[in-house]
Design a protein around this motif. Structure first.
Motif, PDB file in Angstrom:
ATOM      1  N   SER A 140       0.716  -1.250  -0.165  1.00 47.06           N
ATOM      2  CA  SER A 140       0.153  -0.080  -0.082  1.00 47.06           C
ATOM      3  C   SER A 140       0.785   1.297  -0.140  1.00 47.06           C
ATOM      4  CB  SER A 140      -0.814  -0.055   1.399  1.00 47.06           C
ATOM      5  OG  SER A 140      -1.384   1.276   1.452  1.00 47.06           O
ATOM      6  N   LEU A 141       0.471   2.100  -0.695  1.00 44.04           N
ATOM      7  CA  LEU A 141       1.286   3.570  -0.828  1.00 44.04           C
ATOM      8  C   LEU A 141       0.952   4.368   0.243  1.00 44.04           C
ATOM      9  CD1 LEU A 141       1.543   4.095  -4.573  1.00 44.04           C
ATOM     10  CD2 LEU A 141       3.493   3.598  -3.054  1.00 44.04           C
ATOM     11  N   ALA A 142      -0.188   4.006   0.841  1.00 43.80           N
ATOM     12  CA  ALA A 142      -0.737   4.903   1.934  1.00 43.80           C
ATOM     13  C   ALA A 142      -0.849   6.456   1.495  1.00 43.80           C
ATOM     14  CB  ALA A 142      -0.010   4.767   3.262  1.00 43.80           C
ATOM     15  N   GLY A 143      -1.031   6.546   0.415  1.00 46.34           N
ATOM     16  CA  GLY A 143      -1.330   8.276  -0.042  1.00 46.34           C
ATOM     17  C   GLY A 143       0.178   8.624  -0.710  1.00 46.34           C
ATOM     18  N   PHE A 144       1.223   7.960  -0.563  1.00 48.65           N
ATOM     19  CA  PHE A 144       2.390   8.497  -1.072  1.00 48.65           C
ATOM     20  C   PHE A 144       2.287   8.396  -2.557  1.00 48.65           C
ATOM     21  CE2 PHE A 144       3.075   8.069   3.275  1.00 48.65           C
ATOM     22  CZ  PHE A 144       3.825   9.501   3.850  1.00 48.65           C
ATOM     23  N   LEU A 164      11.251   4.833   3.126  1.00 49.75           N
ATOM     24  CA  LEU A 164      11.193   6.234   2.683  1.00 49.75           C
ATOM     25  C   LEU A 164       9.908   6.552   1.862  1.00 49.75           C
ATOM     26  CD1 LEU A 164      14.920   6.455   1.126  1.00 49.75           C
ATOM     27  CD2 LEU A 164      14.157   7.177   3.499  1.00 49.75           C
ATOM     28  N   CYS A 165       9.260   7.391   2.625  1.00 51.97           N
ATOM     29  CA  CYS A 165       7.869   7.566   1.863  1.00 51.97           C
ATOM     30  C   CYS A 165       8.087   8.814   1.140  1.00 51.97           C
ATOM     31  CB  CYS A 165       6.913   7.752   2.985  1.00 51.97           C
ATOM     32  SG  CYS A 165       6.930   6.393   4.102  1.00 51.97           S
ATOM     33  N   GLY A 168       0.118  11.692   1.668  1.00 52.81           N
ATOM     34  CA  GLY A 168       0.504  10.244   2.558  1.00 52.81           C
ATOM     35  C   GLY A 168       0.244  10.413   3.968  1.00 52.81           C
ATOM     36  N   VAL A 169       0.139   9.174   4.588  1.00 48.82           N
ATOM     37  CA  VAL A 169      -0.353   8.989   6.059  1.00 48.82           C
ATOM     38  C   VAL A 169       0.924   7.980   6.404  1.00 48.82           C
ATOM     39  CG1 VAL A 169      -1.918   8.350   7.675  1.00 48.82           C
ATOM     40  CG2 VAL A 169      -2.482   9.726   5.815  1.00 48.82           C
ATOM     41  N   ALA A 170       1.681   8.172   7.028  1.00 48.63           N
ATOM     42  CA  ALA A 170       2.717   7.557   7.308  1.00 48.63           C
ATOM     43  C   ALA A 170       2.350   6.350   8.329  1.00 48.63           C
ATOM     44  CB  ALA A 170       4.029   8.450   8.279  1.00 48.63           C
ATOM     45  N   ARG A 171       1.405   6.525   9.243  1.00 49.76           N
ATOM     46  CA  ARG A 171       1.225   5.332  10.153  1.00 49.76           C
ATOM     47  C   ARG A 171       0.228   4.350   9.490  1.00 49.76           C
ATOM     48  NH1 ARG A 171      -4.359   5.586  10.985  1.00 49.76           N
ATOM     49  NH2 ARG A 171      -5.253   7.735  10.512  1.00 49.76           N
ATOM     50  N   LEU A 172      -0.077   4.502   8.131  1.00 47.60           N
ATOM     51  CA  LEU A 172      -0.708   3.496   7.501  1.00 47.60           C
ATOM     52  C   LEU A 172       0.232   2.614   6.541  1.00 47.60           C
ATOM     53  CD1 LEU A 172      -3.958   5.332   5.854  1.00 47.60           C
ATOM     54  CD2 LEU A 172      -3.698   3.764   7.849  1.00 47.60           C
TER      55      LEU A 172
END
Lengths: 384, 516
Positions: free
Chosen positions: B34-38, B305-306, B315-319
């Motif tokens: 999952s890119l989690a928005g990144f 690295l996001c 992006g949401v790092a926690r995801l």
């Protein structure tokens, strides 16, 4: 838009002997047409099921994984149905391509449009439907697969096709207006047998038989439709190929979306849009019309130039089938325009590139990784 | 949009995401991506970081930093002198010798990140704040106190004289001996006798280095403020380091390390090695990069690295979840990054690329002339502009297709009819014509039959494109081609790639801690 009845104009200004599909293999034509109709019905049933499943998921505010898997299984089945439908429609077109039929139909429809003016495709369907539903015709079309449930479904789809068939500068043209575009988009319909206009035209002309083979044999080949400006026009075979590839791609997108993100609760979020319904109608109607037309031909076939009547069917049936085949071609042209880049005056080519070789290249690539470094501005050629 | 899609994926554990291998469900345990928005997410294993650190230390010539002084100029404590073997002690008066402090066998000992994401079987938990102001890494070394003797090198035509039978000590040097200067100790120039050892832990600040001009980034280590912690149970070490000479030698050994820029992660370059000019010509949008520390299912650290392009911030790092799946490198990239990367690479690799081929053609009848099946010699010239990069769903289960769309100029050079007679009047066929060029790439379809080998120029182009997708790194590293796996998702417009280093030549860390 002309208010002149197309059928009336056709009879009045372009009265003609029955068109001939010769040479064709009537047995395979029947078989392919029946297959196309059966699969089209299956696909339309899937669309109805999908709408119902979306509604249930939205109403329940979520569904189980089992529910999602069931939808996915149905979608995969629909994928198989579409493959079969496209293969059948392509084989029917391949047979017709080897007759003089397209030249006849383009000539006579062009002559009719000269008198009747541009015709809305919905109007053409309505006129054909009147004949189809007449007592003495209904059974012929029903035997060919065009039953009342299918005609109802086609009527529903045709209500969303805002396209016109016209004759411009001596060429049959399908024209649509895409919302947001001031200028209508149009493509020209060309009969086979015209001179080759250039080298890419020559190469493109050879692709249809390859596409038929891919669909018929389920070959692992990549097929694509690419919008390009400046293409003069399309033969019916081009449009059948374009429609088949577009439909296959849309359904593959739909299945992948189900696999990766699940069932969307709104139709607008799904690649299985109204476009695929139009494509299915275009492919299926053409196959039905072809098999009815084949029944209009006497056996043995007439000599070239010989004027004969229909051996089996009332003339109105044959004329309706004639118009249906023209309508199917025009519908596929409209679908191609709708799928174009923003509805601009884009045209299409068929692209086919064989797959394979990448796994070998990957290994080759890895063998050269030490040379893919910051210290080499360009990569070296592979080994050898 | 991206966030809602991500949440939708996480909610569908049975069907979720891209799969490590076609046909397997992408559960988080199996490495769902999952890119989690990144726009891109890069994950690096400890093993790969170890390889990169070793490589970077070597490039900086600090893979074994040390300092030395003539042995008789240093006041050595008795505990150190006692450690000198008698056979060495016997020749110290006749052979030059040095006391050396040397650091060897670096290893990544510990990772300290401001926020550490702990992955539980049920999904990401709340970030665990461990109290560090900035990310840092502890680099462990073995400290050696050595007695170093110059290795003898011979001038041409001379041979080394050997000691008489029964004698001890190194070979007696010939008259002409080249001795490396003590200020530049060289690994290969000295014979070393280790007198004592200790463990050294050197904290280094980890910082993200984004090179906007060349469109690459990575995480580097800064040792400038390092204060080493030395631990040893050997009194020789503690005695030596309490002396002024010992401390000076230790500081001298550390000095080159403090000014070196050491890479922790490989330098990630989505477009490959690009000059500043090429990057500018490609209009590359600058990156913003965020680093987070994850742990895999076995508790191993994973640096992640996001990446965002430009001013994006979805992006949401926690995801972000670890998707290394026990490989060493994982790269998930959306077409928003992949597209400019491939376009830049295409512009370099396809420039001037042309191919000549002989193909069968069907010439249709026209103007009363019968058609024929003949043979044509065609030249195709590739455009150096890649117009579009997209992912297209495949109908089978072999992974989706990365479709590259460009154009080419096709020219008919010669035409022969079915009898082999050349057709001289080519008419309109002689005119060069523009045509779209579609390049479909299915990286991970191992079942696809291999086609004919492409011409060398085209193969070179393809190899460079594949490198951009599979190996977006500037560091040369030994990877195992059999471990390359991944998946492309048309629905997510995302490509995921994983691979491992070769087993040989990479020394896995045998000690160290991971602070989670």
């Amino acid at each position: 838009m002309s208010k002149t009845n197309f059928m009336t104009a056709f009879h009045a200004h372009a009265r003609m002997p029955h068109p001939h599909l010769h040479p064709v293999n009537r047995a395979t034509l029947h078989a392919d047409s029946a297959l196309a109709v059966a699969k089209a019905k299956g696909l339309m049933a899937y669309q109805q099921y999908l709408a119902a499943a979306r509604e249930v998921k939205a109403r329940r505010a979520g569904v189980s994984a089992s529910f999602e898997r069931t939808v996915l299984a149905q979608a995969v089945q629909a994928q198989g149905d579409l493959q079969a439908l496209c293969g059948a429609a392509l084989r029917v077109t391949q047979q017709i391509n080897q007759t003089d039929f397209w030249g006849q139909i383009f000539t006579h429809v062009g002559a009719t449009l000269d008198k009747a003016g541009p015709q809305h495709l919905g109007q053409l369907w309505s006129e054909a439907l009147q004949t189809i539903q007449k007592h003495d015709s209904a059974q012929v079309f029903a035997n060919a697969g065009l039953t009342s449930d299918l005609t109802d479904a086609i009527t529903g789809v045709m209500a969303n096709v805002d396209a016109t068939l016209a004759k411009k500068n001596g060429t049959l043209t399908v024209q649509i207006t895409v919302p947001g575009n001031k200028e209508p988009s149009a493509i020209s319909l060309l009969a086979p047998g015209r001179p080759v206009m250039g080298v890419t035209d020559l190469l493109r002309a050879q692709q249809f038989d390859s596409i038929v083979s891919v669909f018929t044999n389920n070959e692992p080949a990549y097929l694509d439709v690419v919008a390009v400006p400046g293409v003069a026009g399309y033969e019916p075979a081009d449009l059948t190929g374009v429609a088949s590839i577009l439909a296959r791609q849309r359904l593959a997108d739909h299945v992948r979306k189900l696999q990766d993100t699940g069932l969307a609760t709104y139709q607008g979020q799904d690649p299985l849009s109204a476009l695929i319904g139009i494509l299915i109608v275009g492919l299926a109607v053409g196959a039905v019309a072809a098999v009815v037309l084949a029944g209009c031909d006497p056996q043995p076939p007439p000599e070239p130039g010989e004027v004969v009547g229909s051996p089996d069917y009332p003339e109105a049936v044959c004329v309706a089938a004639f118009i249906l085949l023209m309508l199917a071609t025009a519908v596929l042209g409209a679908a191609a325009l709708l799928a174009g880049s923003g509805g601009s005056a884009a045209a299409f080519i068929l692209g086919e590139v064989a797959l394979g070789g990448y796994s070998a290249l990957l290994v080759d690539l890895v063998n050269h990784f030490p040379r893919f470094s910051a210290f080499s501005p360009t990569a070296p050629p592979p080994s050898g | 949009m991206a966030l809602s899609m991500t949440e939708s994926i996480l909610g569908l554990s049975g069907l979720t995401g891209m799969r490590a291998n076609p046909g397997t469900l992408g559960t988080p345990q199996a490495g769902a991506v999952s890119l989690a928005g990144f726009d891109a997410v890069i994950q690096v294993s400890r093993r790969l970081m170890q390889a990169v650190v070793e490589q970077s230390l070597s490039v900086n010539n600090v893979d074994a930093p040390g300092a030395m002084a003539p042995w008789n100029s240093v006041a050595l404590p008795a505990s150190v002198l006692a450690a000198i073997p008698p056979r060495v002690r016997n020749v110290l008066s006749i052979v030059p010798a040095y006391v050396e402090v040397r650091l060897v066998e670096p290893y990544l000992a510990a990772f300290h990140w401001p926020q550490t994401i702990v992955i539980s079987p049920t999904g990401p938990a709340a970030p665990h704040v461990v109290g560090h102001q900035s990310p840092s890494v502890d680099l462990g070394w073995q400290l050696q106190i050595n007695l170093a003797q110059p290795r003898l090198t011979l001038t041409p035509g001379e041979t080394a004289r050997t000691l008489p039978a029964g004698s001890f000590g190194p070979p007696i040097p010939p008259r002409a001996v080249n001795v490396a200067p003590p200020a530049a100790p060289n690994t290969d120039s000295y014979d070393r006798t280790t007198l004592a050892t200790a463990s050294v832990t050197m904290p280094a600040t980890a910082y993200i280095d984004v090179n906007t001009k060349q469109w690459c980034f990575g995480v580097n280590l800064d040792f400038s403020a390092t204060s080493p912690t030395i631990t040893s149970g050997d009194t020789a070490v503690t005695d030596f380091l309490t002396t002024g000479d010992g401390k000076n030698l230790c500081d001298g050994a550390l000095a080159p390390l403090k000014v070196a820029v050491v890479q922790l992660t490989p330098e990630v370059a989505p477009g490959g090695s690009l000059s500043a000019t090429a990057a500018q010509a490609g209009g590359m949008t600058p990156f913003s990069v965020q680093d987070i520390l994850l742990s895999d299912a076995n508790g191993n650290p994973v640096i992640c690295l996001c990446v965002h392009l430009g001013s994006a911030s979805g992006g949401v790092a926690r995801l972000v979840q670890p998707f290394l799946n026990f490989d060493d490198f994982a790269y998930a990239v959306s077409t928003s990054v992949l597209s400019p990367a491939l376009k830049a690479r295409w512009a370099i690799a396809a420039a001037g690329l042309a191919n000549v081929a002989i193909v069968p053609v069907d010439i249709p009848p026209s103007d009363g002339n019968a058609g024929f099946t003949g043979t044509a010699r065609l030249r195709t010239t590739f455009s150096n502009k890649l117009d579009d990069v997209s992912m297209r769903a495949a109908a089978d289960n072999g992974g989706d297709t990365i479709r590259l769309l460009s154009s080419m100029t096709v020219q008919l050079l010669q035409l022969w009819d079915s009898t082999g007679k050349q057709v001289t009047d080519l008419g309109p066929l002689a005119q060069p014509a523009e045509s779209p060029l579609v390049v479909p790439i299915r990286l991970f379809d191992k079942d696809a039959a291999d086609g004919a080998a492409p011409p060398a120029g085209v193969a070179n182009l393809l190899v460079q494109l594949l490198a951009t997708m599979v190996y977006p790194l500037l560091n040369p590293l030994p990877i195992d081609p059999t471990t390359i796996s991944g998946y492309a998702s048309a629905a997510l417009q995302t490509l995921a790639v994983r691979w491992s280093l070769t087993k040989a030549n990479i020394v896995a860390p045998t000690s160290g801690v991971f602070e989670a």
